[in-house]
Motif scaffolding. Sequence first.
Motif, PDB file in Angstrom:
ATOM      1  N   GLN A 154       0.774  -1.238   0.113  1.00  0.00           N
ATOM      2  CA  GLN A 154      -0.071   0.052  -0.062  1.00  0.00           C
ATOM      3  C   GLN A 154       1.028   1.377   0.079  1.00  0.00           C
ATOM      4  O   GLN A 154       1.705   1.331   0.460  1.00  0.00           O
ATOM      5  CB  GLN A 154      -0.863   0.149   1.271  1.00  0.00           C
ATOM      6  CG  GLN A 154      -1.910  -1.118   1.353  1.00  0.00           C
ATOM      7  CD  GLN A 154      -1.286  -2.400   2.020  1.00  0.00           C
ATOM      8  OE1 GLN A 154       0.020  -2.582   2.275  1.00  0.00           O
ATOM      9  NE2 GLN A 154      -2.363  -3.122   2.639  1.00  0.00           N
ATOM     10  N   ARG A 155       0.205   2.352  -0.444  1.00  0.00           N
ATOM     11  CA  ARG A 155       0.849   3.479  -0.388  1.00  0.00           C
ATOM     12  C   ARG A 155       1.224   4.123   1.053  1.00  0.00           C
ATOM     13  O   ARG A 155       0.378   3.717   1.781  1.00  0.00           O
ATOM     14  CB  ARG A 155       0.450   4.681  -1.484  1.00  0.00           C
ATOM     15  CG  ARG A 155      -1.303   5.203  -0.943  1.00  0.00           C
ATOM     16  CD  ARG A 155      -1.322   6.227  -1.551  1.00  0.00           C
ATOM     17  NE  ARG A 155      -0.856   7.355  -1.656  1.00  0.00           N
ATOM     18  CZ  ARG A 155      -0.658   8.068  -2.634  1.00  0.00           C
ATOM     19  NH1 ARG A 155      -1.115   7.929  -3.922  1.00  0.00           N
ATOM     20  NH2 ARG A 155      -0.095   9.439  -2.507  1.00  0.00           N
ATOM     21  N   THR A 156       2.354   4.774   1.377  1.00  0.00           N
ATOM     22  CA  THR A 156       2.604   5.371   2.542  1.00  0.00           C
ATOM     23  C   THR A 156       2.656   6.970   2.511  1.00  0.00           C
ATOM     24  O   THR A 156       2.744   7.589   3.609  1.00  0.00           O
ATOM     25  CB  THR A 156       3.825   4.718   3.277  1.00  0.00           C
ATOM     26  OG1 THR A 156       5.033   4.926   2.233  1.00  0.00           O
ATOM     27  CG2 THR A 156       3.406   3.216   3.384  1.00  0.00           C
ATOM     28  N   HIS A 157       2.749   7.277   1.391  1.00  0.00           N
ATOM     29  CA  HIS A 157       2.985   8.846   1.218  1.00  0.00           C
ATOM     30  C   HIS A 157       1.748   9.594   1.650  1.00  0.00           C
ATOM     31  O   HIS A 157       2.043  10.781   3.010  1.00  0.00           O
ATOM     32  CB  HIS A 157       2.796   9.389  -0.056  1.00  0.00           C
ATOM     33  CG  HIS A 157       3.164  10.922  -0.394  1.00  0.00           C
ATOM     34  ND1 HIS A 157       4.368  11.613   0.040  1.00  0.00           N
ATOM     35  CD2 HIS A 157       2.305  11.823  -0.741  1.00  0.00           C
ATOM     36  CE1 HIS A 157       4.135  12.816  -0.155  1.00  0.00           C
ATOM     37  NE2 HIS A 157       2.842  13.043  -0.800  1.00  0.00           N
TER      38      HIS A 157
END
Length: 125
Positions: A101-104
């Motif tokens: 999953q994205r973490t930004h």
Amino acid sequence: MARIAGVNIPTTKRVVIGLTYIFGIGPAKAQQICTQLAIPPERRVNEMSDDEVLKVRELIDRDFRVEGDLRRELAMNIKRLMDLGSYRGLRHRRGLPVRGQRTHTNARTRKGKAVAIAGKKKATK
């Protein structure tokens, strides 16, 4: 109150729903247990006889890995990944999402509460 695999099963719920309170038994496995032991789907936990409760307890102990054993196995699998130093193990170690999953943005459940960075200002146009 029926006690199966160290878990108190709620008495007012149907047997299929009550069995899902046990860690490692979901709706499909609960349904499978009930059909295997010929327990009708509308039967409630408090309507079960002691013999039926004993049969359910024996079946779960014999055929399924639940509660403490399952939790221990999951913890050992995660520890193994961390000891190997694999990518997934590093993500577990750092407390970040493991499955790509994205973490930004987002990932707050895994990362914890957002911490403000001192001295950082918004860019103006």
